[in-house]
Design an enzyme around this catalytic site. Structure first.
Site, short mmCIF file in Angstrom:
data_model
loop_
_atom_site.label_atom_id
_atom_site.label_comp_id
_atom_site.label_asym_id
_atom_site.label_seq_id
_atom_site.Cartn_x
_atom_site.Cartn_y
_atom_site.Cartn_z
N ASP A 1 45.02 41.88 32.84
CA ASP A 1 44.70 43.17 32.24
C ASP A 1 43.23 43.48 32.53
O ASP A 1 42.91 43.91 33.63
CB ASP A 1 45.02 43.10 30.75
CG ASP A 1 44.84 44.43 30.02
OD1 ASP A 1 44.68 45.46 30.69
OD2 ASP A 1 44.85 44.44 28.77
N GLY B 1 41.02 41.22 32.91
CA GLY B 1 40.59 40.14 33.78
C GLY B 1 39.62 39.18 33.10
O GLY B 1 39.24 38.16 33.67
P1 IMP Z 1 42.69 40.18 29.90
O1 IMP Z 1 41.68 39.13 29.57
O2 IMP Z 1 42.33 41.53 29.34
O3 IMP Z 1 43.07 40.25 31.36
O4 IMP Z 1 43.98 39.85 29.09
C1 IMP Z 1 44.76 38.82 29.38
C2 IMP Z 1 45.55 38.35 28.18
O5 IMP Z 1 45.71 39.34 27.16
C3 IMP Z 1 46.93 38.04 28.70
O6 IMP Z 1 47.01 36.71 29.11
C4 IMP Z 1 47.79 38.36 27.50
O7 IMP Z 1 47.94 37.23 26.69
C5 IMP Z 1 47.05 39.45 26.75
N1 IMP Z 1 47.55 40.79 27.13
C6 IMP Z 1 47.00 41.68 27.97
N2 IMP Z 1 47.75 42.79 28.09
C7 IMP Z 1 48.82 42.60 27.30
C8 IMP Z 1 50.00 43.40 27.01
O8 IMP Z 1 50.21 44.52 27.50
N3 IMP Z 1 50.88 42.84 26.15
C9 IMP Z 1 50.71 41.62 25.58
N4 IMP Z 1 49.65 40.84 25.83
C10 IMP Z 1 48.70 41.33 26.68
#
Ligand code: IMP
Ligand code: MG
Length: 175
Positions: free
Chosen positions: A103, A105
């Site tokens: 998402d 990152g």
């Molecule tokens: P990032 O650090 O923003 O890339 O988020 C990564 C983590 O957030 C993922 O491993 C998920 O556990 C959680 N996450 C991000 N987007 C979603 C979503 O749309 N639904 C559920 N969990 C999410």
């Protein structure tokens, strides 16, 4: 009351995992000492299906990392719970990071930074879903399942406040 809208059905998910396994099997065909590092909780269901289709011996380790605190939006802080034995076990090995979704990152970027400090032989990343957004922290995904729109998704391990992980498909959660 929140509504679900299915965006990836069970059959498509299974095919996606199958294709990923095929590519990973080809990439590691001539490699030994491989460790799959599964990022909990979200990647658990995906990783179990994927690992069952690998054609080489693999050691499996689990790490807890999260940037979400029961919210639909990331609050920006990333927690990585890395027990000493996991750190010890990944030194000098080829690491395949398995995560559910890319998402912002931040989670993967933080994790990859930390990982390189543990002196693995190599690091590759496998992620089931990537959101079609400009990532705050761009990272390299070596094996990507599918790209999705910028919506909050649930199912196949992904949760909203601990719910919906058990759904055998991926759905968008809309208010
Ligand atoms: P990032 O650090 O923003 O890339 O988020 C990564 C983590 O957030 C993922 O491993 C998920 O556990 C959680 N996450 C991000 N987007 C979603 C979503 O749309 N639904 C559920 N969990 C999410
Ligand atoms: Mg996660």
């Amino acid at each position: 009351m929140k509504q679900q809208r299915m965006i990836i059905d069970t059959e498509t998910l299974q095919q996606t995992v199958c294709d990923l396994a095929e590519r990973i099997n080809a990439a590691y065909a001539k490699t030994d000492n491989i460790t799959a590092l599964v990022i909990l909780e979200g990647a658990k269901f995906f990783a179990e299906d994927l690992l069952r289709q690998l054609s080489f011996p693999v050691q499996v380790e689990y790490l807890k990392a999260s940037s979400y605190r029961g919210a639909v939006r990331s609050n920006g802080t990333v927690d990585i719970a890395a027990p000493a034995d996991v750190q010890q076990n990944i030194r000098g090995r080829h690491i395949l990071v398995i995560d559910d979704i890319y998402d912002t990152g931040r989670t993967l970027a933080t994790l990859l930074d930390w990982l390189s400090s543990t002196q693995p032989k190599s690091i590759k990343t496998c992620v089931l879903l990537e959101k079609k957004i400009v990532h705050d922290k761009p990272i390299r995904v070596d094996f990507l399942g599918r790209t999705i729109d910028d919506v909050f998704v649930i199912g196949y391990g992904l949760d909203f406040n601990g719910r919906y992980r058990e759904l055998p498909y991926i759905a968008a959660l809309t208010p």
